[in-house]
Enzyme design. Structure first.
Site, mmCIF file in Angstrom:
data_model
loop_
_atom_site.group_PDB
_atom_site.id
_atom_site.type_symbol
_atom_site.label_atom_id
_atom_site.label_comp_id
_atom_site.label_asym_id
_atom_site.label_seq_id
_atom_site.Cartn_x
_atom_site.Cartn_y
_atom_site.Cartn_z
ATOM 1 N N HIS A 43 0.787 -1.236 0.000
ATOM 2 C CA HIS A 43 0.000 0.000 0.000
ATOM 3 C C HIS A 43 0.816 1.282 0.000
ATOM 4 C CE1 HIS A 43 -0.066 -0.072 4.727
ATOM 5 N NE2 HIS A 43 1.112 -0.398 4.217
ATOM 6 N N HIS A 44 2.137 1.174 0.032
ATOM 7 C CA HIS A 44 2.975 2.383 0.004
ATOM 8 C C HIS A 44 3.358 2.814 -1.412
ATOM 9 C CE1 HIS A 44 3.198 2.298 4.287
ATOM 10 N NE2 HIS A 44 3.929 1.203 4.341
ATOM 11 N N ALA A 45 3.056 1.994 -2.400
ATOM 12 C CA ALA A 45 3.400 2.352 -3.781
ATOM 13 C C ALA A 45 2.428 3.403 -4.305
ATOM 14 C CB ALA A 45 3.368 1.114 -4.666
ATOM 15 N N ASN A 91 -0.284 5.147 2.555
ATOM 16 C CA ASN A 91 -0.172 6.481 1.946
ATOM 17 C C ASN A 91 -0.312 6.448 0.429
ATOM 18 O OD1 ASN A 91 2.296 5.070 1.931
ATOM 19 N ND2 ASN A 91 3.534 6.918 2.064
ATOM 20 N N GLN A 149 0.367 3.840 7.735
ATOM 21 C CA GLN A 149 -0.703 4.325 6.863
ATOM 22 C C GLN A 149 -0.465 3.904 5.409
ATOM 23 O OE1 GLN A 149 -0.852 8.116 5.164
ATOM 24 N NE2 GLN A 149 -2.977 8.546 5.710
#
Length: 317
Positions: A136-138, A179, A177
């Site tokens: 989920h950070h990509a 992000n 998070q």
């Protein structure tokens, strides 16, 4: 009284359900010695599920590689071209935090394919599981935080473009998070991003999800479960999704080196059951991905991920 995880998840003589799980060991690669990312966990979680009798080998399938045309539905063509050509700068690779190679790129494509394929399982049985994913950070134009491609974002766009879903809820309970996911869908009204994460943790700059709950360091089971239990049912009622993605990172554990929260294994499982039962009750198709986990003992990470999937298989079985 000590919480008996295995006894809660499995009863005697229960047969494994035939929900299928996406998994491949073709693209597992070795990281430099001492690297913080526990890449061995994927195979170990699969082996634990088999060893405990939660699944049988026939439930596992290799989803293959996600084609570029689906990847560029989320990621910029320029970023994808750099990945294909293995031409990211050293600084960009450091930002991702894992080496870029033909093998690590295929691993990322396979992980995305697993989440997309899991959506079909979710429509078929109510539940799709990817023994991987949750990257989920990509962002659209770069990777970071051990994430090359954003599997949930690509899978969500896949569903929307094919009109298989009209309103998607992403429940991100990784301690960090999501992000990249939040930024990607900031202007997309058909996707609602919900994140409960550590306030004093990576990423330093938080993006704006549709709903963010930032928790102070040291938050434990009781407070965490109270907050999730109070917010999630109302959120489902108000958002009215027809599909849910659950990013089930286990870096919320007290044992996690990068987490800063203080959930026990029992608390982490109760967190999972809150999400899983909420979706099952509302008959919402659910896809679960792994996310992060960085406890000093790899066994703690593997156990927590295994309990997540075993709980889901039990509820939907």
């Amino acid at each position: 009284m000590k919480f008996a995880i295995h006894e809660q998840l499995k009863t005697d003589n229960q047969q494994p359900c035939m929900i299928k799980l996406a998994f491949s060991d073709k693209y597992i690669y070795e990281l430099p010695e001492g690297h913080r990312f526990p890449i061995a966990k994927y195979i170990l979680v699969k082996e634990q599920l088999l060893y405990r009798g939660e699944i049988v080998p026939e439930q596992l399938y290799d989803p293959g590689l996600c084609p570029p045309e689906l990847i560029t539905g989320i990621h910029s063509p320029a970023y994808w071209q750099q990945l294909e050509n293995l031409s990211l700068s050293p600084k960009e690779i450091r930002r991702i935090g894992i080496p870029l190679s033909a093998l690590s790129l295929k691993r990322a494509q396979n992980s995305v394919a697993g989440t997309i394929a899991s959506t079909s399982e979710a429509f078929r049985t109510g539940l799709g599981i990817n023994i991987g994913g949750g990257t989920h950070h990509a962002y659209a134009g770069h990777g970071e935080g051990f994430c090359i491609l954003n599997d949930i974002a690509i899978a969500a766009r896949y569903l929307l473009e094919r009109r298989k879903a009209g309103k998607i809820l992403i429940v991100d309970l990784d301690v960090h998070q999501g992000n990249g996911t939040a930024a990607i869908f900031q202007q997309e009204e058909r996707v609602f991003t919900f994140s409960i994460h550590g306030k004093e943790n990576y990423p330093l700059h938080k993006e704006q999800s549709d709903l963010d709950i930032a928790l102070p360091s040291g938050t434990g089971d009781r407070e965490y479960l109270h907050i999730l239990g109070a917010r999630l049912p109302d959120l489902i009622q108000n958002v009215r999704p027809d599909f849910v993605f659950y990013q089930a990172g286990v870096d919320v554990l007290k044992t996690d080196k990068l987490g800063k929260l203080s959930l026990s294994k029992e608390g982490c499982l109760q967190r999972d059951l809150l999400v899983i039962n909420s979706c099952k009750t509302k008959e919402l198709p659910l896809v679960i991905t792994m996310g992060g986990g960085y406890s000093s003992r790899l066994a703690d990470v593997v156990d927590a991920h295994t309990h997540t999937f075993a709980a889901a298989l039990q509820v939907y079985g």
